[in-house]
Structure formats: structure tokens, C-alpha cells
Design an enzyme around this catalytic site. Sequence first.
Site, short mmCIF file in Angstrom:
data_model
loop_
_atom_site.label_atom_id
_atom_site.label_comp_id
_atom_site.label_asym_id
_atom_site.label_seq_id
_atom_site.Cartn_x
_atom_site.Cartn_y
_atom_site.Cartn_z
N HIS A 34 0.91 -1.19 -0.49
CA HIS A 34 0.57 -0.15 -0.40
C HIS A 34 0.68 1.28 -0.13
O HIS A 34 1.76 0.85 -0.08
CB HIS A 34 -0.80 -0.16 1.46
CG HIS A 34 -0.31 -0.17 2.27
ND1 HIS A 34 0.36 0.83 3.06
CD2 HIS A 34 0.09 -1.39 3.31
CE1 HIS A 34 1.05 0.09 4.43
NE2 HIS A 34 0.72 -0.81 4.06
N HIS A 37 4.35 1.28 1.87
CA HIS A 37 5.24 0.21 1.45
C HIS A 37 5.63 1.33 0.86
O HIS A 37 7.25 1.61 0.97
CB HIS A 37 5.25 -1.09 1.44
CG HIS A 37 4.25 -1.81 2.27
ND1 HIS A 37 2.75 -2.17 2.09
CD2 HIS A 37 4.45 -2.44 3.31
CE1 HIS A 37 2.27 -2.87 3.30
NE2 HIS A 37 4.15 -3.27 3.77
#
Length: 287
Positions: A34, A37
Site C-alpha cells: 500500500h 510501503h
Amino acid sequence: MQIIHPVADMTHWSREVIASGKTIALVPTMGYFHEGHLSLMRLAGRLADLVVVSLFVNSLQFGPNEDLSRYPRDLEMDEGMAANTGVDILFVPSDNDMYAPDFDSLVRVGGITNTLCGEKRPGHFEGVSTVVAKLFNIIRPHYAVFGQKDFQQLSVIRKMVQDLNWDIEIVSHPIVREDDGLAMSSRNTYLSIEERRKALCLYESIRHAKARVAEGITDAGRLKSEIQDIISANSGVSIDYISVVDKDTLSDMEIIDSQSVLALAVRVGATRLIDNCMLGNNSAASN
Ligand code: AMP
């Protein structure tokens, strides 16, 4: 972007890169990427010549009744997202390659793992520090990037690196949130629409805490009890912990000061979620 599976190939690549004088920044992950990250990956790209992202759902850090078997996975999606974010190497080792059948060593960080998530999830941080130690030895990065969302994990890694004399700079990234304030997490995907709405009580608690501290409250017990009320107003949400701790020692604080961190862990239905924020004077500088 190159995808590397065998541990031996990863080691070979990193030794050649290091010998050529280039620097490596590592972002350890369990995948199902997501924006949180991806922000870590972008930060890694600003730190070093080359970015390695490891993607490994680490069985060693899951308890027997935790969500290992249902942990979300989508390698194809992750490959596309990492490639579009300028990652050089996506390292995706197999379970067997990381943990041979006779694997029998653990890295254990002491005191700071006895509280918060370490207390609630026995063995969790041994699993984390062991896999990160392995990744550090395989990749030998100059930098490793971790999110402040897992605030205790960050402390554990910093302590391990200091105690074991690794010449690796640990760099942290602030919590990345959805527009409504929910901290991004691969586990958010477990939430039903109703649970997703209830999960906002974490961010509501954080906003409340910051407002109360700005008003001058210093009594941690009182703040925790107010947060307990906010969270308990949501049926189906149970509290794992509401803690005010020192940001370095992780020990409980009774009086809030600029060192204080509010750390929260709740279960929304079957899904365990964590969040945290700095309290005190500099709270505006962190999220
Ligand atoms: P995970 O894949 O959940 O193990 O997370 C990999 C790394 O991403 C860890 O360093 C996490 O702290 C970090 N991370 C996960 N979610 C967020 C977020 N919402 N904001 C910042 N960092 C995050």
C-alpha cells in the site's frame, strides 16, 4: 526491476554491488503493498544508489493462533507497484530457503520486547529480529528503512543493530494514513465496511490525545481512561493495550512529557490493529 528468489543469488548480487562501491537501502516487508510501503521505498531511493525490497511473510513472527495462513498476498500486484516506484531488486525468498528444516537459531532483544506488542504476542519480536538479522546478513545494506507505524519494532531493530554492532543506518518513515486518518496496513483488507468505520476510533483517540495534551493535560492515567471511553463506544472493538510510554525505553509513563508516545492496539472483530503518536510539545512534528 529484477526479481530475485534464491538467497544465494541475493547474496551474490549484493556482494558485487558493494564491491563496486555502490550503496544499498533495504526495505523489509511482508508484501501486499500500500502507499505506506511505497513511501518507504521512495525514501530508500533518496538514501542509496540501489533499493532492495524484501517480500517475505515471516512465519517465525506469527503466533500459533494468528493470521499467517490468511495473511493477504498478491505477488503480481506487488511486483507492478514496486517496479513503478523505482525499486531495483524485489527479493522474494521461499520459506525453505530462509528456514531450512534444521534451522535452530533466534535473535532475542531483551527489555523493550517485554511490553506492548511483545507482551501480547509472545515470540513475535524474536521472529522479527531473527528475520531482519538474516536479511541484514544476506543483503548487507548500508541503510534499512522501517515505518513508525510499527513503533516498537523500530525500537527493537535499532537496539539489535546497536547491540550487535551492525554498520547499518536505520531510517524511519512517519505513519502514512488514509484520507480519514486510518493508518494504512495490509491487514485493513480484512475489515468489513462496518469494521472499517469502527477502526477509526484509533485515529479519533490520537486526535483526542493531541488536543488534550495541547490543552495542558499531563496525567497519563486520565488520558488513557478518556481514550478507553472513545474506543469502548464501538461494539465489537476490544482493547489490547492503551499505553503511554517513553519513546526510548518503552517504559510506562505516568506524567506526559515531550518523550511520551501513545501506543494503541485493538481488535476490530478478528483483526488486530495498532497505531501510535508522539505526545508532548513536538507532537505537531509527528503523526
Ligand atoms: P509490513 O509489510 O506490514 O511488515 O510492513 C513493512 C514496513 O512498512 C514496516 O517497516 C512497517 O512499519 C511499514 N509500514 C506499514 N504500514 C505503514 C504505514 N501506514 N505507514 C508507514 N509505514 C508503514
